[in-house]
Every structure is written in C-alpha cells, then in structure tokens.
Design an enzyme around this catalytic site. Structure first.
Site, PDB file in Angstrom:
ATOM      1  N   SER A 108      -4.740 -21.482  -2.932  1.00 46.42           N
ATOM      2  CA  SER A 108      -5.371 -20.171  -2.751  1.00 46.42           C
ATOM      3  C   SER A 108      -5.135 -19.306  -3.988  1.00 46.42           C
ATOM      4  O   SER A 108      -4.234 -19.587  -4.790  1.00 46.42           O
ATOM      5  CB  SER A 108      -4.790 -19.471  -1.528  1.00 46.42           C
ATOM      6  OG  SER A 108      -3.488 -19.010  -1.826  1.00 46.42           O
ATOM      7  N   ASN A 109      -5.923 -18.271  -4.136  1.00 44.44           N
ATOM      8  CA  ASN A 109      -5.754 -17.421  -5.317  1.00 44.44           C
ATOM      9  C   ASN A 109      -4.386 -16.753  -5.352  1.00 44.44           C
ATOM     10  O   ASN A 109      -3.834 -16.525  -6.429  1.00 44.44           O
ATOM     11  CB  ASN A 109      -6.893 -16.402  -5.393  1.00 44.44           C
ATOM     12  CG  ASN A 109      -8.176 -17.056  -5.917  1.00 44.44           C
ATOM     13  OD1 ASN A 109      -8.255 -18.287  -6.016  1.00 44.44           O
ATOM     14  ND2 ASN A 109      -9.159 -16.247  -6.261  1.00 44.44           N
ATOM     15  N   GLU A 110      -3.831 -16.468  -4.184  1.00 43.37           N
ATOM     16  CA  GLU A 110      -2.479 -15.898  -4.160  1.00 43.37           C
ATOM     17  C   GLU A 110      -1.485 -16.914  -4.724  1.00 43.37           C
ATOM     18  O   GLU A 110      -0.576 -16.556  -5.486  1.00 43.37           O
ATOM     19  CB  GLU A 110      -2.071 -15.507  -2.739  1.00 43.37           C
ATOM     20  CG  GLU A 110      -2.767 -14.260  -2.186  1.00 43.37           C
ATOM     21  CD  GLU A 110      -4.207 -14.521  -1.754  1.00 43.37           C
ATOM     22  OE1 GLU A 110      -4.567 -15.717  -1.569  1.00 43.37           O
ATOM     23  OE2 GLU A 110      -4.985 -13.565  -1.607  1.00 43.37           O
ATOM     24  N   GLN A 113     -10.003 -36.345   1.280  1.00 49.17           N
ATOM     25  CA  GLN A 113      -8.631 -35.963   0.908  1.00 49.17           C
ATOM     26  C   GLN A 113      -7.840 -35.499   2.119  1.00 49.17           C
ATOM     27  O   GLN A 113      -8.184 -34.486   2.732  1.00 49.17           O
ATOM     28  CB  GLN A 113      -8.698 -34.826  -0.118  1.00 49.17           C
ATOM     29  CG  GLN A 113      -7.330 -34.314  -0.573  1.00 49.17           C
ATOM     30  CD  GLN A 113      -7.452 -33.137  -1.529  1.00 49.17           C
ATOM     31  OE1 GLN A 113      -8.393 -32.356  -1.449  1.00 49.17           O
ATOM     32  NE2 GLN A 113      -6.510 -33.010  -2.444  1.00 49.17           N
ATOM     33  N   GLY A 114      -6.795 -36.213   2.454  1.00 51.97           N
ATOM     34  CA  GLY A 114      -5.976 -35.847   3.611  1.00 51.97           C
ATOM     35  C   GLY A 114      -4.645 -35.248   3.194  1.00 51.97           C
ATOM     36  O   GLY A 114      -3.617 -35.917   3.250  1.00 51.97           O
ATOM     37  N   TYR A 115      -4.685 -34.029   2.755  1.00 51.19           N
ATOM     38  CA  TYR A 115      -3.463 -33.316   2.366  1.00 51.19           C
ATOM     39  C   TYR A 115      -3.071 -32.317   3.448  1.00 51.19           C
ATOM     40  O   TYR A 115      -2.027 -32.393   4.060  1.00 51.19           O
ATOM     41  CB  TYR A 115      -3.675 -32.551   1.047  1.00 51.19           C
ATOM     42  CG  TYR A 115      -3.469 -33.355  -0.205  1.00 51.19           C
ATOM     43  CD1 TYR A 115      -3.584 -34.743  -0.208  1.00 51.19           C
ATOM     44  CD2 TYR A 115      -3.163 -32.724  -1.408  1.00 51.19           C
ATOM     45  CE1 TYR A 115      -3.397 -35.470  -1.374  1.00 51.19           C
ATOM     46  CE2 TYR A 115      -2.983 -33.443  -2.581  1.00 51.19           C
ATOM     47  CZ  TYR A 115      -3.095 -34.813  -2.557  1.00 51.19           C
ATOM     48  OH  TYR A 115      -2.919 -35.507  -3.715  1.00 51.19           O
ATOM     49  N   SER A 116      -3.950 -31.323   3.652  1.00 50.03           N
ATOM     50  CA  SER A 116      -3.610 -30.199   4.534  1.00 50.03           C
ATOM     51  C   SER A 116      -3.407 -30.637   5.978  1.00 50.03           C
ATOM     52  O   SER A 116      -4.045 -31.575   6.454  1.00 50.03           O
ATOM     53  CB  SER A 116      -4.719 -29.158   4.493  1.00 50.03           C
ATOM     54  OG  SER A 116      -4.964 -28.770   3.173  1.00 50.03           O
ATOM     55  N   GLU A 120      -7.706 -31.701  -9.885  1.00 47.90           N
ATOM     56  CA  GLU A 120      -8.465 -30.886  -8.937  1.00 47.90           C
ATOM     57  C   GLU A 120      -8.747 -29.511  -9.535  1.00 47.90           C
ATOM     58  O   GLU A 120      -9.815 -28.956  -9.360  1.00 47.90           O
ATOM     59  CB  GLU A 120      -7.696 -30.751  -7.619  1.00 47.90           C
ATOM     60  CG  GLU A 120      -8.486 -30.003  -6.551  1.00 47.90           C
ATOM     61  CD  GLU A 120      -7.820 -30.011  -5.172  1.00 47.90           C
ATOM     62  OE1 GLU A 120      -6.820 -30.717  -4.986  1.00 47.90           O
ATOM     63  OE2 GLU A 120      -8.337 -29.297  -4.292  1.00 47.90           O
TER      64      GLU A 120
HETATM   65  C1  LIG Z   1     -13.825 -25.160   3.103  1.00 46.33           C
HETATM   66  C2  LIG Z   1     -12.485 -25.782   2.893  1.00 46.33           C
HETATM   67  C3  LIG Z   1     -12.386 -27.089   2.466  1.00 46.33           C
HETATM   68  C4  LIG Z   1     -11.138 -27.706   2.317  1.00 46.33           C
HETATM   69  N1  LIG Z   1     -11.088 -29.035   1.978  1.00 46.33           N
HETATM   70  C5  LIG Z   1      -9.883 -29.676   2.010  1.00 46.33           C
HETATM   71  C6  LIG Z   1      -9.802 -31.105   1.858  1.00 46.33           C
HETATM   72  O1  LIG Z   1     -10.813 -31.762   1.653  1.00 46.33           O
HETATM   73  N2  LIG Z   1      -8.604 -31.686   1.972  1.00 46.33           N
HETATM   74  C7  LIG Z   1      -7.450 -30.991   2.180  1.00 46.33           C
HETATM   75  O2  LIG Z   1      -6.404 -31.590   2.254  1.00 46.33           O
HETATM   76  N3  LIG Z   1      -7.494 -29.635   2.332  1.00 46.33           N
HETATM   77  C8  LIG Z   1      -8.678 -28.973   2.258  1.00 46.33           C
HETATM   78  N4  LIG Z   1      -8.739 -27.599   2.449  1.00 46.33           N
HETATM   79  C9  LIG Z   1      -7.503 -26.896   2.800  1.00 46.33           C
HETATM   80  C10 LIG Z   1      -7.043 -25.908   1.782  1.00 46.33           C
HETATM   81  O3  LIG Z   1      -6.470 -26.535   0.714  1.00 46.33           O
HETATM   82  C11 LIG Z   1      -6.115 -24.920   2.502  1.00 46.33           C
HETATM   83  O4  LIG Z   1      -6.923 -24.136   3.342  1.00 46.33           O
HETATM   84  C12 LIG Z   1      -5.349 -24.062   1.567  1.00 46.33           C
HETATM   85  O5  LIG Z   1      -4.364 -24.811   0.922  1.00 46.33           O
HETATM   86  C13 LIG Z   1      -4.677 -22.867   2.270  1.00 46.33           C
HETATM   87  O6  LIG Z   1      -3.924 -23.288   3.345  1.00 46.33           O
HETATM   88  P1  LIG Z   1      -4.090 -22.629   4.783  1.00 46.33           P
HETATM   89  O7  LIG Z   1      -5.529 -22.605   5.130  1.00 46.33           O
HETATM   90  O8  LIG Z   1      -3.177 -23.328   5.708  1.00 46.33           O
HETATM   91  O9  LIG Z   1      -3.618 -21.137   4.588  1.00 46.33           O
HETATM   92  P2  LIG Z   1      -2.122 -20.606   4.534  1.00 46.33           P
HETATM   93  O10 LIG Z   1      -1.340 -21.449   3.605  1.00 46.33           O
HETATM   94  O11 LIG Z   1      -1.641 -20.416   5.917  1.00 46.33           O
HETATM   95  O12 LIG Z   1      -2.339 -19.201   3.829  1.00 46.33           O
HETATM   96  C14 LIG Z   1      -2.751 -18.044   4.538  1.00 46.33           C
HETATM   97  C15 LIG Z   1      -2.720 -16.883   3.555  1.00 46.33           C
HETATM   98  O13 LIG Z   1      -1.404 -16.688   3.089  1.00 46.33           O
HETATM   99  C16 LIG Z   1      -1.353 -16.717   1.675  1.00 46.33           C
HETATM  100  N5  LIG Z   1      -0.079 -17.282   1.229  1.00 46.33           N
HETATM  101  C17 LIG Z   1       0.496 -18.425   1.644  1.00 46.33           C
HETATM  102  N6  LIG Z   1       1.649 -18.611   0.996  1.00 46.33           N
HETATM  103  C18 LIG Z   1       1.809 -17.575   0.144  1.00 46.33           C
HETATM  104  C19 LIG Z   1       2.806 -17.185  -0.799  1.00 46.33           C
HETATM  105  N7  LIG Z   1       3.864 -17.935  -1.020  1.00 46.33           N
HETATM  106  N8  LIG Z   1       2.626 -16.038  -1.496  1.00 46.33           N
HETATM  107  C20 LIG Z   1       1.535 -15.268  -1.286  1.00 46.33           C
HETATM  108  N9  LIG Z   1       0.572 -15.573  -0.400  1.00 46.33           N
HETATM  109  C21 LIG Z   1       0.705 -16.717   0.304  1.00 46.33           C
HETATM  110  C22 LIG Z   1      -2.534 -17.565   1.279  1.00 46.33           C
HETATM  111  O14 LIG Z   1      -2.957 -17.287  -0.040  1.00 46.33           O
HETATM  112  C23 LIG Z   1      -3.557 -17.115   2.311  1.00 46.33           C
HETATM  113  O15 LIG Z   1      -4.144 -15.927   1.907  1.00 46.33           O
HETATM  114  C24 LIG Z   1      -9.970 -26.959   2.564  1.00 46.33           C
HETATM  115  C25 LIG Z   1     -10.067 -25.615   2.966  1.00 46.33           C
HETATM  116  C26 LIG Z   1     -11.300 -25.020   3.139  1.00 46.33           C
HETATM  117  C27 LIG Z   1     -11.370 -23.590   3.582  1.00 46.33           C
END
Ligand SMILES: Cc1cc2nc3c(=O)[nH]c(=O)nc-3n(C[C@H](O)[C@H](O)[C@H](O)COP(=O)(O)OP(=O)(O)OC[C@H]3O[C@@H](n4cnc5c(N)ncnc54)[C@H](O)[C@@H]3O)c2cc1C
Lengths: 398, 380
Positions: A383-385, A126-129, A244
């Site tokens: 994320s849970n937030e 999955q290439g989202y992030s 998902e």
């Molecule tokens: C082990 C692992 C596997 C993964 N696998 C995939 C994958 O296969 N494909 C893919 O595309 N992605 C994948 N991900 C990515 C995952 O979906 C992202 O890590 C996730 O969406 C959070 O984004 P971020 O890490 O950039 O954190 P950020 O978005 O930078 O968040 C940092 C913190 O800020 C909080 N935050 C952000 N915005 C808000 C808001 N509006 N209000 C309150 N709090 C907020 C978040 O909850 C978090 O605590 C994976 C991540 C992990 C850790």
C-alpha cells in the site's frame, strides 16, 4: 547530461512501433483504450503474438527464451505498448514466478515450468495475501506440513487476482512455526487442479470479478514443487517484490489514460463548448499533465541509474506512490468529465460487441467503474502507506 | 446561538432514524437495489404513512410545514441508510416545483398525493450537453392547439424508471442557455412518444433517460407561467442541493464510523492498525472534513427556504462545494484505510463511497459550485 535517446534506442523504438502497428489486433487495442472488458482469450491471443516475436519474457535471460533488453529498451516498450493500446501482460507467470524460478529454482523446475509459461499452458496467480495478513505478509498462516514426498497444505489465500483463470498458484506457506515469522516461510508452487483447492470469487465495488479467495484443504503438493530451500521463502518473495514494484508507477499507462481523458474532454460539452476549453477543467488537466511530466522524468532518472549499474531502491517506492496518485487523478477527471452521466452503470456497453447506442460518450460507460477500480492502485503491491514507511526507513533514515 | 434541533425536529429525526435502522440494514438494501423496482415500495409506503413525505409541504395541503432543517433531518437519516427511494426527487424537488409554481389544481391533485406516498414524481432537468447548467436546455416545446408538443431528451432521472409522472424543463423560447424561455411540463411517462431508457446507476439506484418524440401534452401540463420556469428551477435546485448536502453528511458519518471501527479491530504487525500515526492523522483529517460538511449542511438547510437572493445562492454553492470535496476525500480515504476489504461489493463501506462520489454528479460537483460561487463574489 543527455536526456535524448541514442540512435540505437531510436531505431529500437521504430522497431517497436512497426511491430505494434502490424501485429497488435485492432479489437484488442480498442478494448484496452476504451477500458472495456478483456476476455481470457484476448490475453492469450496477445501473449502468443508476443511469444512468437520473442518479446514476451522481457525479464528472462535469453537461454530460457527471454529477450535481453536494457532498462531503457524496457521503458520504450512500456511507453509504446501503452500508447498503442497493447494489453499489459498478466505478470504473475512471466514477470513474477519465472524470475524466482530462474534465480532460485532447480534445473528441473526451469525445464518444466518456463516453457509452459511461454506456451500459455500454465496461467499463474499469486498466493501471498491472507485474510489476516495483508501489509504484514510475514504473519501468514497457511500451513505446509511435510509428509514423506509431499507437503500437506491447509489455509486460505485471498485477493488472488484472476485466480479464476489460473491453473497454477505460487504461494508463501508456513513450514516452521518455531522460528521468527520471516524465517519459517517457504515458496511453494501448487497445481490448482489438485483435490482440496477451492476458488471462490470476490466481486469488487465496480461489479467486476477480478479477485478471488483460494482455500486449501489437505492439499497434497509434491516436495518437488518447493522452490529453493525450505524456510527460505521470504528471501525469494522479497526478490520477487522488486520485480513487482518496477512498473507499478505505470507512467506509460498514465500517459495513455491522459490522452484518453483529453479525447473525452474534447467531445463532452460545457456551456456550448468542448469541456477541454473550459478554464476550470483545462486547469485540472494541465495540473495532472505537469505532475505526470515530473514523474516521467523521475522514472527516467531511476532507469538511467539502473542502466549505470545501480539498484533501484526506495526511489521506486516514491515513484509508486506518485505514479498511482497521478493515475487516480486522471481517472477522477475522466469521471468528472461526464457530468451527470457519470451516474449510469450500463454494463452491456462495456463489451466491445455492444452495438446499441451509447448513453453518453462512446467510452463513457467505463469511466466511473474504472475510477472505483483504480482505488486498488494505492492498496496493492504494498500500500502507499507501506511504501512511505519504506522511504522513511531506507532513504530518510528515520 | 443554538445549533440543537428543537423537540419536534428531534422527534422527526428519531422517527426516520428508527425506521431506517429497522427496515434498511445493508443486506436488505442490496436486495432492494437488485430488485426490478430498485428500491423498497414498502419503505416508501411507510414514509408516506408516517407523514414523512409531507414534511416540507404547507399545512393546508396536508403537509407539516417543515423547514429546511426538517428536510435536512430526514435526508441525513436516509443518507445514513443509503436509502434508494426517490425522496429528494419527489418530495423535495418535484414537491417544491409544484408548490412554488403549480396552479391550485395541480397543487391539490399532486401534492396531496405525494404527501401520502401515493404518487411518485421525478424531475428531468439535465440533458446530454448541459453539464449541470440548468439553463442549458435544448428540449423544445411548441404550441399546438390548446397544448404543446415536446421534443428532446432529458438525462439521468434518478428514480424516473418508476415514476408515475415526470416533470421536464423545455424551451418555449430563447436560445440554448438563455435564462429565460424555459418552461416546466408534466409528462405522463406512458404517453405516446415517451420512451425511457432504464439503467442501474453506479451507486445502486436506478434511473433513466427520457426521450420525447412529438409528445402531445395539454395546456394543464404546463407548470407555472410559460417561459418563466428558469428562476423557479434555480430556486428549487437550491433546495435539492441542501437536501443532497444533508444526505451526504449521513453517508459520511456512517463511512467514518465504519472506518474507525475497522482501525480499532484490524490488526497488522501485531497491533490494531489504528495505532499507526499516519492513519490516526488521516482519520482526523476525515473527521474534520466531516465537521466542515456538517456545518455547511446546517447553513444550507437554514437558507434553503429563504427568498431568492445572491446570498442564498452563494451559501448553497459553498455548501455543495464543501460537501463535494469532503465526500470525495472521505470516500477515497475510507476505502484506502480498509485496504482490500474496502474494495468489495459485499461490504457496505464501498457502497457509501460510491454514493458519496455520485452525489457530486447530482446538481453539480465541487468545480461547478466553485465557479458559481466565484461568479457571485461580492466585490468587497
Ligand atoms: C484489486 C486487488 C488485487 C490484489 N491482487 C493480489 C494478488 O493477486 N495476490 C496477492 O497475494 N494479493 C493481492 N492483493 C492484496 C494486496 O496486496 C493487499 O490488499 C495489500 O497488501 C494490503 O493488505 P490488506 O488489504 O490486508 O490491508 P491492511 O494491511 O489491513 O491495511 C489496511 C490499511 O492499513 C494501512 N497500514 C497497514 N500497515 C501499516 C503500517 N505499518 N503503517 C501505516 N499504515 C499501515 C494500509 O496502508 C491500509 O491503508 C490484491 C489487492 C487488491 C485490492
């Protein structure tokens, strides 16, 4: 009100149990239960067994090789397969991209991709992030510029789970920079063997290679690989997220993890007695067991409402938060159960083939790494937030 | 009331802080961790040369006569750097055991060499069944001629793989978990019958289990009176607890600093994520956990060298309970607030989190110390 399974559902559960007893390879089940390392071959072997049984593509219509299970049946399958130690299917192909292709893809795409998912010829990721786009996915920057019959893709994806095994990646890419962020995104299928695609490992804090960075450098992707319409990818992505999130609560997995915890606490000693008889520790286990019971019934309520024609909405966000917290608590207790022996990090013991003596508990080596690895549960899949933000808006109307 | 460090203490803290900053940046730390040694021999030598390994020892033994607060200053800075050297094991714990119970010869020989950084001694008190109960000792020492024969297994000696000498608790009398009948012995790790199973630890250090198979030691290996080591061990474990609390505070401060910086720079939805109120409040909770832990670390340091008493035990148990919980909360939340980045090996934060969690597995987690505290409750 009736919380019991119907006769048909009970019969189905028996079928599931018989199948798992007969067909689930013991070595794979052992790895899953003990939290040991799974190889790519293990996943492939189990996938083929499920495909042969016709139980692999549980979210697909029958005409494409799926199985028409009710929500309750899916739930039974989830619980039982976790209980027996069946590996969870890697969702990216079968449960994520496939439903999108089935709903929005062209007939050709269905004919081409669906059989290859079943056969295992295609391993999807999955290439989202992206480094700059996590929670705020719509801010993604990976560009796809149309050039005749091709898109030229440039950019970077990250956190790509198991991308090192994959030969296909489904991506959200920006095809229009003139419009609102959400409206210029497209859903593109990319063959990872195309020149210009580079995969680099990211090692997580527990020492595992589970996620990757994927770079696109002038990658030529045939327009044929666009799903649905250009610039409409956000709609498809949201549709996929509903798939998902189902199951992210991981109730079945938590039940299995809890029984594993009890087994470990039964073997570990404290003051000359099994740890599970220690009042403090017993209370901690009791508390999480109670919480799991409540979450499990909440889960069933959501399932029942879907069965009755409802759509799981923000309730599944609450359940995701709860479910992941519970699972994290269980892994916390499992680590605590080892006392001082939570400290050693003996990677050899994580291989099933390991024949030496175990340093502490026979399953002990996996427990601390697992605790740290499971921190991801509250970060990914929204994320849970972010889940709480959804509940705030959708249910509470705040 | 004055919670400030005096001039000497401030100088001590600055010295360690400067050394750690200069020698222990994160990339180097990863290299030390991955090396065979598992820490920096060079850094250890410098600790010795600067007199830091002598901090808690009496002046007549070449020491500095340092108090609990002095040790606290050193440990907090080592915690900030995630330093891997066996300072707590060798200087605080082994040093303390020898100071308290050792013969004049033993003190002279061992402490003077610990003080200069020449000698590393690591202590084995845990066993596979002991689960933090230091009286739960099944390793046995039988009298044999002038000396003893040791049999048993000591678990998870952090730094034990590179120790020149190992101190172990062993039963010379009594039943499992009796508080009397435990003795303390010095064992040469290269002696016949001693086997070490060496492994890395989750937080990047190295440790070992020590298997003792009919290990012959002389009478001079006994530290203190036979069968009387229990209270000595309990007392010195209290000093180790205070040191660990101080180390945890250093690691917590750094985790919070990193997280705060991240909240200010990481942008999502067009704003720094630190603008989201839920994260602001979480950061406040983390900071107040740190303040509680800091307070308890100060309190623990202030009683660490007091005479044994229920009051001292209560305070030390309370301190470890508070820091254990604070450390876990801060570790988990720091990862969470970083999102995916917090989960990566390459980024220092994850290693702070791992150290904070592992500190709970040394000398008892928060549950263990809550039970201890409950057992010492004053009626009114
Ligand atoms: C082990 C692992 C596997 C993964 N696998 C995939 C994958 O296969 N494909 C893919 O595309 N992605 C994948 N991900 C990515 C995952 O979906 C992202 O890590 C996730 O969406 C959070 O984004 P971020 O890490 O950039 O954190 P950020 O978005 O930078 O968040 C940092 C913190 O800020 C909080 N935050 C952000 N915005 C808000 C808001 N509006 N209000 C309150 N709090 C907020 C978040 O909850 C978090 O605590 C994976 C991540 C992990 C850790």
């Amino acid at each position: 009100m009736n919380m019991n399974y119907t006769a048909d559902e009970l019969a189905f559960r028996d079928d599931v149990r018989t199948f798992l007893e007969e067909k689930l390879p013991a070595d794979i089940a052992a790895k899953v239960k003990q939290g040991r390392r799974m190889s790519r071959a293990d996943h492939e072997r189990w996938q083929q067994i499920l495909v042969k049984q016709g139980w692999y593509a549980t979210h697909w219509p029958e005409e494409y090789g799926g199985v028409k299970w009710t929500a309750v049946q899916k739930h039974i399958w989830d619980e039982e397969s976790c209980r027996y130690g069946a590996p969870r299917s890697i969702p990216f192909g079968v449960n994520m991209v496939a439903p999108v292709i089935i709903k929005f893809g062209s007939e050709e795409q269905k004919q081409h991709y669906l059989p290859r998912i079943l056969s295992g010829e295609h391993w999807w990721c999955q290439g989202y992030s992206e480094p700059g786009s996590g929670s705020d996915l719509a801010s993604l920057k990976t560009r796809a510029v149309r050039d005749g019959d091709h898109y030229i893709v440039n950019g970077q994806k990250t956190w790509t789970t198991l991308g090192q095994h994959a030969n296909m990646i489904f991506c959200l890419v920006r095809t229009n920079t003139e419009v609102k962020a959400q409206e210029g995104i497209s859903f593109l299928l990319i063959d990872m063997d195309t020149p210009g695609v580079t995969v680099r490992p990211i090692i997580t804090l527990d020492g595992e290679h589970e996620v990757n960075e994927v770079f696109f450098d002038d990658v030529k992707v045939p327009v044929y690989n666009l799903v649905g319409e250009e610039d409409k990818g956000w709609t498809y992505a949201k549709y996929l997220l509903t798939y998902e999130r189902t199951g992210l609560a991981g109730i079945g997995a938590s039940k299995a993890a809890l029984s594993h915890l009890k087994a470990i606490a039964g073997r570990q000693q404290k003051n000359g007695r099994p740890l599970i008889e220690d009042p403090t520790f017993a209370q901690r286990i009791a508390q999480v067991e109670i919480d799991l019971m409540a979450a499990s019934i909440s889960n069933l309520r959501i399932i029942a409402s879907v069965e009755g024609g409802g759509v799981p909405g923000a309730e599944s966000s609450m359940l995701k938060v709860r479910g992941t917290e519970i699972r994290q608590t269980i892994t916390d207790l499992s680590r605590r159960a080892l006392g001082p022996y939570a400290q050693p990090f003996v990677e050899e013991e994580l291989d099933l083939a390991y024949e030496g003596e175990h340093l502490s508990d026979e399953d002990g080596a996996a427990l601390s790494p697992q605790y740290f690895n499971m921190r991801k549960l509250s970060i990914f899949g929204g994320s849970n937030e972010i889940q709480k933000n959804i509940v705030t808006k959708m249910i509470l109307g705040l | 009331m004055d919670f400030n460090l005096n001039e000497e203490q401030q100088m001590l803290q600055d010295t360690v802080a400067r050394l750690v900053r200069g020698e222990y940046e994160f990339e180097k730390r990863l290299k030390f961790s991955e090396s065979e040694q598992g820490y920096s021999e060079d850094f250890w030598k410098q600790l010795g040369e600067l007199g830091l390994c002598a901090v808690p020892f009496p002046e007549e033994l070449g020491g500095f006569g340092g108090s609990g607060v002095d040790v606290q200053s050193v440990m907090t800075e080592l915690g900030r750097g995630l330093c891997l050297e066996p300072y707590m094991q060798t200087v605080v714990l082994a040093g303390g055991l020898i100071s308290q119970a050792g013969s004049d010869n033993q003190k002279e020989d061992w402490l003077s060499r610990i003080a200069t950084g020449e000698l590393k001694i690591v202590v084995g008190l845990d066993e596979p069944q002991s689960h933090y109960n230091l009286n739960d000792v099944e390793t046995r020492a039988e009298k044999s001629g002038d000396g003893y024969v040791l049999n048993g297994r000591k678990g998870v000696l952090i730094g034990g793989h590179a120790a020149d000498l190992i101190l172990v608790s062993a039963r010379t009398g009594g039943d499992s978990r009796d508080d009397s009948g435990v003795s303390l012995f010095a064992v040469d790790p290269n002696a016949e019958g001693v086997e070490r199973r060496v492994y890395p630890t989750m937080d990047g250090a190295k440790g070992c289990d020590v298997f003792l198979n009919n290990v012959q030691v002389g009478a001079d290996a006994l530290i203190g009176a036979e069968g009387q080591a229990g209270p000595v061990i309990q007392y010195q474990a209290g000093r180790a607890v205070a040191a660990l609390c101080a180390e945890a505070v250093g690691a917590m401060e750094e985790s919070i600093k990193l997280t705060l910086e991240y909240l200010k720079t990481r942008k999502q939805f067009g704003v720094p994520i630190g603008k989201f109120q839920v994260l602001q409040h979480r950061m406040v909770d983390m900071s107040s956990e740190l303040e509680q832990a800091r307070s308890m670390s100060i309190l623990a340091a202030s009683v660490a060298n007091d005479d044994a008493s229920d009051e001292r035990d209560r305070i030390l148990a309370a301190a470890k309970n508070v820091t254990g919980r604070a450390g876990q909360f801060i570790a988990e939340q720091a990862i969470q607030l970083h999102g995916g980045i917090g989960m990566t090996w390459e980024y220092s934060l994850a290693h702070y989190a791992k150290r904070l969690i592992m500190i709970n597995h040394q000398f008892g987690d928060d549950d263990h110390h809550l039970e201890r505290y409950a057992g010492l409750l004053e009626a009114s």
